[in-house]
Scaffold this active site. Structure first.
Site, PDB file in Angstrom:
ATOM      1  N   LYS A 126      98.963  13.131  97.930  1.00  7.78           N
ATOM      2  CA  LYS A 126      98.241  13.916  96.920  1.00  7.78           C
ATOM      3  C   LYS A 126      98.586  13.368  95.545  1.00  7.78           C
ATOM      4  O   LYS A 126      99.644  12.756  95.376  1.00  7.78           O
ATOM      5  CB  LYS A 126      98.662  15.389  97.004  1.00  7.78           C
ATOM      6  CG  LYS A 126      97.699  16.347  96.346  1.00  7.78           C
ATOM      7  CD  LYS A 126      96.531  16.726  97.226  1.00  7.78           C
ATOM      8  CE  LYS A 126      95.490  17.512  96.463  1.00  7.78           C
ATOM      9  NZ  LYS A 126      94.417  18.024  97.335  1.00  7.78           N
ATOM     10  N   ASP A 166      89.674  16.869  94.032  1.00 10.39           N
ATOM     11  CA  ASP A 166      90.287  18.199  94.207  1.00 10.39           C
ATOM     12  C   ASP A 166      89.878  18.964  92.945  1.00 10.39           C
ATOM     13  O   ASP A 166      88.886  18.583  92.301  1.00 10.39           O
ATOM     14  CB  ASP A 166      91.821  18.079  94.346  1.00 10.39           C
ATOM     15  CG  ASP A 166      92.483  19.396  94.763  1.00 10.39           C
ATOM     16  OD1 ASP A 166      92.448  19.731  95.942  1.00 10.39           O
ATOM     17  OD2 ASP A 166      93.024  20.119  93.890  1.00 10.39           O
TER      18      ASP A 166
HETATM   19  P1  NDP Z   1      86.700  22.860  91.673  1.00  9.34           P
HETATM   20  O1  NDP Z   1      87.354  22.254  90.499  1.00  9.34           O
HETATM   21  O2  NDP Z   1      85.341  22.400  92.085  1.00  9.34           O
HETATM   22  O3  NDP Z   1      86.631  24.438  91.506  1.00  9.34           O
HETATM   23  C1  NDP Z   1      87.791  25.192  91.333  1.00  9.34           C
HETATM   24  C2  NDP Z   1      87.395  26.652  91.149  1.00  9.34           C
HETATM   25  O4  NDP Z   1      88.590  27.452  91.164  1.00  9.34           O
HETATM   26  C3  NDP Z   1      86.728  26.921  89.816  1.00  9.34           C
HETATM   27  O5  NDP Z   1      85.838  27.995  89.947  1.00  9.34           O
HETATM   28  C4  NDP Z   1      87.899  27.284  88.915  1.00  9.34           C
HETATM   29  O6  NDP Z   1      87.565  28.085  87.804  1.00  9.34           O
HETATM   30  C5  NDP Z   1      88.781  28.050  89.876  1.00  9.34           C
HETATM   31  N1  NDP Z   1      90.178  27.889  89.478  1.00  9.34           N
HETATM   32  C6  NDP Z   1      90.864  26.733  89.355  1.00  9.34           C
HETATM   33  N2  NDP Z   1      92.111  26.967  88.931  1.00  9.34           N
HETATM   34  C7  NDP Z   1      92.210  28.291  88.773  1.00  9.34           C
HETATM   35  C8  NDP Z   1      93.249  29.149  88.358  1.00  9.34           C
HETATM   36  N3  NDP Z   1      94.451  28.674  88.008  1.00  9.34           N
HETATM   37  N4  NDP Z   1      93.003  30.484  88.348  1.00  9.34           N
HETATM   38  C9  NDP Z   1      91.783  30.964  88.712  1.00  9.34           C
HETATM   39  N5  NDP Z   1      90.750  30.189  89.108  1.00  9.34           N
HETATM   40  C10 NDP Z   1      90.970  28.885  89.141  1.00  9.34           C
HETATM   41  O7  NDP Z   1      87.749  22.678  92.882  1.00  9.34           O
HETATM   42  P2  NDP Z   1      87.485  22.704  94.439  1.00  9.34           P
HETATM   43  O8  NDP Z   1      86.449  23.706  94.771  1.00  9.34           O
HETATM   44  O9  NDP Z   1      87.353  21.312  94.892  1.00  9.34           O
HETATM   45  O10 NDP Z   1      88.906  23.209  94.979  1.00  9.34           O
HETATM   46  C11 NDP Z   1      89.209  24.605  95.136  1.00  9.34           C
HETATM   47  C12 NDP Z   1      90.420  24.736  96.056  1.00  9.34           C
HETATM   48  O11 NDP Z   1      90.119  24.148  97.331  1.00  9.34           O
HETATM   49  C13 NDP Z   1      91.704  24.056  95.583  1.00  9.34           C
HETATM   50  O12 NDP Z   1      92.815  24.805  96.015  1.00  9.34           O
HETATM   51  C14 NDP Z   1      91.672  22.726  96.339  1.00  9.34           C
HETATM   52  O13 NDP Z   1      92.974  22.189  96.478  1.00  9.34           O
HETATM   53  C15 NDP Z   1      91.105  23.189  97.664  1.00  9.34           C
HETATM   54  N6  NDP Z   1      90.498  22.142  98.479  1.00  9.34           N
HETATM   55  C16 NDP Z   1      89.446  21.405  98.012  1.00  9.34           C
HETATM   56  C17 NDP Z   1      88.861  20.454  98.821  1.00  9.34           C
HETATM   57  C18 NDP Z   1      87.627  19.716  98.404  1.00  9.34           C
HETATM   58  O14 NDP Z   1      87.075  18.988  99.241  1.00  9.34           O
HETATM   59  N7  NDP Z   1      87.150  19.862  97.188  1.00  9.34           N
HETATM   60  C19 NDP Z   1      89.417  20.141 100.155  1.00  9.34           C
HETATM   61  C20 NDP Z   1      90.462  21.025 100.578  1.00  9.34           C
HETATM   62  C21 NDP Z   1      90.997  21.954  99.740  1.00  9.34           C
HETATM   63  P3  NDP Z   1      87.546  27.445  86.331  1.00  9.34           P
HETATM   64  O15 NDP Z   1      86.325  26.598  86.276  1.00  9.34           O
HETATM   65  O16 NDP Z   1      87.524  28.614  85.430  1.00  9.34           O
HETATM   66  O17 NDP Z   1      88.822  26.644  86.204  1.00  9.34           O
END
Ligand code: NDP
Length: 450
Positions: A126, A166
């Site tokens: 990672k 991510d």
């Molecule tokens: P994105 O950046 O596309 O979206 C993240 C979302 O989560 C946004 O809506 C963001 O809101 C919110 N968010 C992020 N940080 C915080 C925080 N500290 N508190 C509250 N809301 C938060 O990321 P992904 O959708 O790709 O990833 C989401 C999760 O899924 C993560 O944990 C990631 O590790 C996990 N994941 C992702 C994969 C992938 O293929 N993308 C694969 C496996 C796991 P805002 O815009 O306001 O920051």
């Protein structure tokens, strides 16, 4: 827990005292794999657990870049190559101001087990940066990505380490990172990054894979316990890549998704979320979720309060899908969800539920789909992207989606079989950890003390 597992947890705490997220992930895994560890007395002699919790390599570097005002900014860059027993290190890059070594290590550690569960040849890694993409211009994002890759390129390669996206790293960032890698290396190494655009050999269905995969896993888990998505009320935290495609598939299965969120707050739409509005706001306009109300004034918006639990978990629901970030559901939110009748939780984000909340939910009979199994569809499809790149071929959307579906069916089966084998009932989080541990530990033992 047995003495050996306990000893390794204590040692890990002493050696990494300031890494709370990493210690949380280690404790959750090591406690739950105790029944499997007990069966192998040789593990203690070969220090298998001590090796498992120590990354093979950590790379930390400076990322200088120039902002639009001509001022030089400096961020921290990280890549943790945690465990390569099953294949090239594989895992995403996170760009978010909260990123530190503890967060990257927890994510890398989880990734080892997740990748093992996919049944594909990928090890765990990672990376990321404390860079905040919010509010940055496109040119700033490009300059940052180029600087980040100028250093990272020394440490990755399609048979060595294959990063992906991510939080904060989507298609746009992967494009800039890939461009810089190609320029420096002077060769077209398509399989060095995944999550690439379709126009330069990304995989169809990769964008959808984590969210769809989560819902496929949930479908299996619900089915094994006599339930389906049909007519269930669903709430989702986040509105990024995982959240959007989890919502899409849950809606296709007949669920009514009533809430989604971002870090500022959540929207509640009693009639069911209109996903086209969310996609336009988040994938095109990069706007805040409260803007949803400009398109649908009948919906409600609840702003999060500093230091308080996210509002989205106060909404009554049958199924909750945390798809935002780690430790999103603490004990207070878990109690609220249970008391409001929530019967299943699917972890789309990594480690979204605290260890205490996991115990509470399972004790109360709430079905819990653990992240390292339930969100493995993303990395599995990344591995399918690597296969297509190696073959210089492209599969259709339906072909990739069918493979993803089969992988998620098999992952749920592996979790359930392990849970059944050790009489763990619906403790699928422990089942996932044990099933993955058995694969990784066996490969590590076969490869000697390295
Ligand atoms: P994105 O950046 O596309 O979206 C993240 C979302 O989560 C946004 O809506 C963001 O809101 C919110 N968010 C992020 N940080 C915080 C925080 N500290 N508190 C509250 N809301 C938060 O990321 P992904 O959708 O790709 O990833 C989401 C999760 O899924 C993560 O944990 C990631 O590790 C996990 N994941 C992702 C994969 C992938 O293929 N993308 C694969 C496996 C796991 P805002 O815009 O306001 O920051």
């Amino acid at each position: 827990m047995n003495n050996y597992t306990q000893k390794v947890i204590e040692e890990t705490k002493n050696k990494n005292p300031n890494e709370k997220e990493f210690l949380q992930a280690v404790e959750e895994v090591l406690k739950s794999i105790t029944p499997a560890v007990k069966q192998h007395t040789n593990f203690e002699k070969s220090a298998l657990l001590e090796r498992l919790v120590e990354p093979e390599r950590i790379i930390m570097f400076r990322v200088p870049w120039v902002d639009d005002n001509g001022k030089t900014q400096v961020n921290k860059g990280y890549r943790v190559q945690f465990n390569g027993a099953l294949g090239p290190y594989k895992g995403g890059l996170r760009f978010h101001p909260s990123v530190n070594l503890s967060i990257i290590k927890f994510l890398g550690f989880e990734q080892i087990f997740k990748n093992a569960l996919t049944g594909l040849p990928i090890g765990g890694g990672k990376g990321g940066s404390d860079f905040d993409p919010k509010g940055k211009s496109d040119a700033e994002i490009m300059r940052f990505c180029q600087s980040f890759m100028s250093e990272l390129q020394r440490h990755i390669g399609h048979d060595l380490d294959v990063p992906a996206g991510d939080i904060g790293v989507g298609g746009r960032e992967i494009g800039y990172l890939f461009g810089q890698y190609r320029k420096i290396k002077n060769q077209y190494e398509a399989g060095v990054l995944t999550g690439k655009g379709l126009d330069y050999w990304g995989s169809l269905a990769r964008k959808e894979a984590t969210g769809y995969g989560l819902v496929y896993y949930m479908r299996e888990m619900l089915g094994a316990n006599g339930h389906t998505f049909k007519d269930k009320v669903v709430t989702i935290s986040g509105s990024g890549n995982v959240a959007i495609y989890a919502c899409e598939k849950a809606q296709q299965y007949g669920a009514k998704v009533v809430a989604m969120s971002d870090s500022n707050g959540c929207i509640y739409d009693e009639e069911g979320i209109n996903l086209d509005i969310i996609k336009d706001l988040k994938e095109v306009k990069r706007a805040r979720i409260k803007e949803y109300l400009s398109f649908k004034p009948s919906a409600k918006y609840f702003e999060n309060e500093e230091g308080k639990e996210p509002k989205v978990w106060s909404i009554k629901t049958d199924i909750a899908l945390p798809c935002a970030t780690q430790n999103d559901i603490n004990m207070t939110s878990a109690k609220k969800l249970f008391e409001n009748g929530c019967m299943a939780i699917g972890e789309g984000a990594n480690m979204p539920t605290t260890n205490e909340a996991i115990e509470y939910l399972i004790k109360n009979g709430v079905l819990l789909a653990p992240a390292k199994a339930a969100n493995a569809g993303g990395v599995a499809t990344s591995a399918l992207e690597m296969s297509q790149n190696s073959m210089r071929l492209r599969w259709t959307f339906d072909e990739v989606n069918a493979k993803l579906n089969d992988i998620m069916v098999n992952i749920f089966k592996a979790c359930k079989d392990a849970a059944d084998k050790y009489n763990l009932g619906i403790n699928y989080p422990a089942g996932a950890n044990i099933a993955a541990f058995e694969l990784v530990s066996s490969a590590m033992e076969s490869q000697g003390i390295i």
